[in-house]
Enzyme design. Structure first.
Site, PDB file in Angstrom:
ATOM      1  N   GLU A  83       0.864  -1.173   0.000  1.00  0.00           N
ATOM      2  CA  GLU A  83       0.000   0.000   0.000  1.00  0.00           C
ATOM      3  C   GLU A  83       0.900   1.223   0.000  1.00  0.00           C
ATOM      4  OE1 GLU A  83      -3.133  -0.568   3.001  1.00  0.00           O
ATOM      5  OE2 GLU A  83      -3.059   1.606   3.236  1.00  0.00           O
ATOM      6  N   ASP A 138      -5.627  10.299  10.199  1.00  0.00           N
ATOM      7  CA  ASP A 138      -4.325   9.758  10.587  1.00  0.00           C
ATOM      8  C   ASP A 138      -3.780  10.340  11.875  1.00  0.00           C
ATOM      9  OD1 ASP A 138      -3.372   7.827   8.552  1.00  0.00           O
ATOM     10  OD2 ASP A 138      -3.843   9.483   7.200  1.00  0.00           O
TER      11      ASP A 138
END
Lengths: 261, 399
Positions: free
Chosen positions: A47, A58
């Site tokens: 990824e 995040d």
């Protein structure tokens, strides 16, 4: 056929190990070394994160790596160049992950077209839920990009069905309510949640967010089809004495997870 | 009565193409829960009576519509009226919304409140209602804003709120909002996020508008009483755009009323240092909705600049984007310098110190006074008081 689909058809029972690597952190050439090392450590798919100025799903580590990647001049177009480089020497399935605005700015259709041409197989956009993704999914199907949506512990049954249907090959299950990154304490409820998810979903699913040890990876692989590890790798690179040492530390960690699952 | 055109948002939370819910999956259920509770309570007579009670006895509504006689004489242009939101409890329009949202939170059984703040007015208004309702309160505020709006930080602390300094990115409202959203994703089950403007994912732009629409409703009534007709123009500053939507709301279908939103042009529209989203931005996605936004060719958000912390934001509410496209509201901008001059002028002429945010609306009128006729009535939404901005003003004056 899409490499993700081909791969999933091949492996049958093997658990998936998927590292998240921010394009351009600590720099572009180290990103390539890191991807190579991850493949050599037995990772099943890669990824690649394309950075965004405001990564609101995040935690501290990905905020840090994104900030530095942008400072290094990383863009969505340059992230595709990295995918192209990887594709020259490997058939590993490649997934891009990042926020919606850079994709929107690039042009959704054009981006999918260029991504496929660069050898990208799948996409994860954490701020694009299924209910906003109809154009996106049409474009993805057109360009044979595998769509991967997130499921969360707060997702209700009906939405989960939609997510299951909307993911081309597998679902990304968020382990707990929260942002990416370490320091999470996983209680029994996480095990129960993942167990129930396995029963509810038709598609395969991987677990991610806050998985920072081989033990936790093994624990969650009991219920899931694999794990995603991201922030832990960033913190290993951050604390290493040099970039090459960082790559070695990350590879050693990924190998230990590979053995554990 | 003019025909009431159907107003947004539609069933997908859109105003025209703008709005929507671009949030992490974890948050989706909370938005659905919030919308359901709000739609139910909106029709609940006892909830509405409770809200009205707090707005009158706690906030101090209705706020006056004041004829600014000396400012009018100075302009030699139209008659100017100030809608005095600065006279509300805590000194700005922000509390209209926080009173509404805290009552929602109470009815939904949420005990922990979070909010983002730029100028500190929304943080202060949130801390205030949290104190009143005995709720835990966490305010996210950028490090730059904490420095430039110190008096509001002290007030929030006195009221029992925890003020969290945000050190990431531009260290202003944009990053405070991102950090508040991260907290929300993490504590989604226990926490109510009181968003301070008509921004964010649906249903926030709708519900903040609805809570702020009291400004326009009162203004309409007060204009009838003062000069027996509708105003010719209404001017309001626009950051996220909550005071503007609040005062425009009752007039959007009144064709004779010119609606003017004023954004922050910072050092100038072509300086690259501004927060003039509608003038210089393009549609994009940030903080949960699709709306005009200032970003570069790679889709990265450009750090905005405004002397006013409350306008220092790269986005704008989705309904403003729609109203700008249709031309129902015209959007202009004023620079830091123009705003500071208006701040001083109105203080000296009227004995009213306007917030630097509000000063942008006043600055527009000063610059464009010739476009109005003497018989016309213009209402400026005096969205907040400027005590908080005095250190900035005196520092600039020294420089």
């Amino acid at each position: 056929m899409n490499r993700i689909r081909t791969y999933l058809n091949q492996i049958k029972k093997q658990k998936l190990l998927i590292p998240f690597i921010t394009a351009g952190y600590p720099d572009s050439s180290t990103t390539l070394n890191l991807i190579k090392a991850a493949i050599d450590s037995g990772c099943d798919m890669i990824e690649i994160g394309f950075p965004f100025s405001d990564p609101l799903a995040d935690g501290a580590e990905v905020q840090f790596s994104s900030y530095h990647a942008l400072k290094n001049g990383m863009t969505l177009a340059r992230t595709l160049r990295i995918a192209e480089q990887v594709r020259k020497t490997s058939d590993v399935p490649l997934i891009l992950m990042g926020y919606y605005n850079p994709v929107l700015s690039y042009g959704e259709n054009q981006f999918m077209k260029d991504a496929t041409a660069a050898g990208v197989d799948g996409l994860i956009i954490p701020d694009l839920p299924v209910s906003e993704a109809s154009d996106y999914m049409r474009n993805a199907i057109k360009h044979d990009i595998s769509t991967i949506f997130l499921a969360a512990p707060t997702t209700d049954k009906n939405s989960l069905k939609q997510i299951d249907k909307s993911c081309s090959d597998f679902v990304y299950a968020v382990t707990v309510t929260g942002v990416t990154g370490g320091g999470k304490v996983f209680g029994r409820d996480t095990d129960n949640y993942l167990k129930e998810l396995g029963q509810a979903l038709n598609k395969k699913f991987v677990a991610g967010f806050g998985i920072s040890s081989p033990e936790t990876a093994r624990r969650f692989c009991k219920y899931s089809d694999g794990v995603v590890i991201g922030s832990k790798l960033i913190s290993l690179i951050r604390s290493a004495k040099s970039k090459s040492q960082g790559v070695r530390d990350a590879a050693r960690f990924l190998s230990s997870v590979r053995r554990a699952i | 009565m003019a025909q009431r055109v159907k107003r947004g948002p539609d069933s997908k939370g859109r105003f025209g193409p703008y709005g929507g819910q671009y949030v992490p999956e974890t948050v989706m259920y909370a938005l659905a829960e919030l919308e359901m509770s709000y739609r139910k309570l909106k029709k609940d007579k006892s909830f509405l009576a409770e809200l009205r009670g707090y707005l009158s006895d706690y906030v101090g509504r209705p706020s006056p519509l004041y004829f600014a006689e000396r400012f009018t004489a100075y302009l030699k242009g139209p008659k100017v009226y100030f809608k005095r939101e600065d006279l509300n409890h805590t000194g700005a329009h922000k509390i209209n919304n926080t009173v509404g949202q805290i009552l929602l939170a109470k009815h939904m059984g949420k005990k922990r409140i979070i909010a983002e703040t730029g100028a500190g007015q929304h943080g202060l208004a949130t801390a205030t209602v949290c104190a009143r309702f005995g709720m835990e309160c966490i305010i996210y505020m950028g490090a730059v804003d904490i420095k430039r709006q110190a008096s509001n930080v002290e007030k929030m602390k006195l009221l029992g709120a925890k003020v969290v300094t945000v050190e990431s990115g531009s260290k202003t409202l944009k990053d405070a909002t991102s950090q508040a959203m991260r907290d929300w994703v993490t504590n989604i089950r226990s926490t109510f996020y009181i968003i301070g403007s008509v921004v964010g994912p649906h249903p926030y732009p709708m519900l903040v508008r609805d809570f702020q629409s009291i400004i326009g409703k009162e203004t309409k009534r007060q204009c009838q009483k003062k000069f027996r007709r509708l105003p010719d123009a209404i001017i309001a500053c626009v950051g996220g755009g909550s005071n503007a939507i609040g005062i425009f709301d009752s007039f959007i279908n009144e064709k004779s009323v010119k609606l003017i939103g004023v954004e922050a042009a910072g050092h100038g529209l072509n300086s690259g240092q501004h927060a003039a989203t509608l003038s210089k931005g393009k549609p994009g996605v940030l903080h949960g909705s699709y709306s005009y936004l200032v970003y570069d060719n790679d889709g990265q958000i450009i750090l905005p600049h405004s002397i006013s912390a409350g306008l220092d934001y790269p986005g704008v509410g989705p309904e403003h984007s729609a109203l700008s496209d249709t031309g129902q509201v015209k959007y202009f901008s004023a620079t830091d310098k123009q705003a500071l001059a208006a701040f001083e002028l109105v203080s000296k002429l009227e004995g009213i110190i306007p917030a630097l945010e509000t000063s942008h609306a006043l600055a527009y009128l000063i610059a464009h006074k010739k476009e109005f006729k003497a018989r016309q009535n213009v209402v400026v939404c005096l969205s907040g008081r400027g005590d908080k901005d005095m250190p900035i003003f005196f520092e600039k004056e020294k420089a």
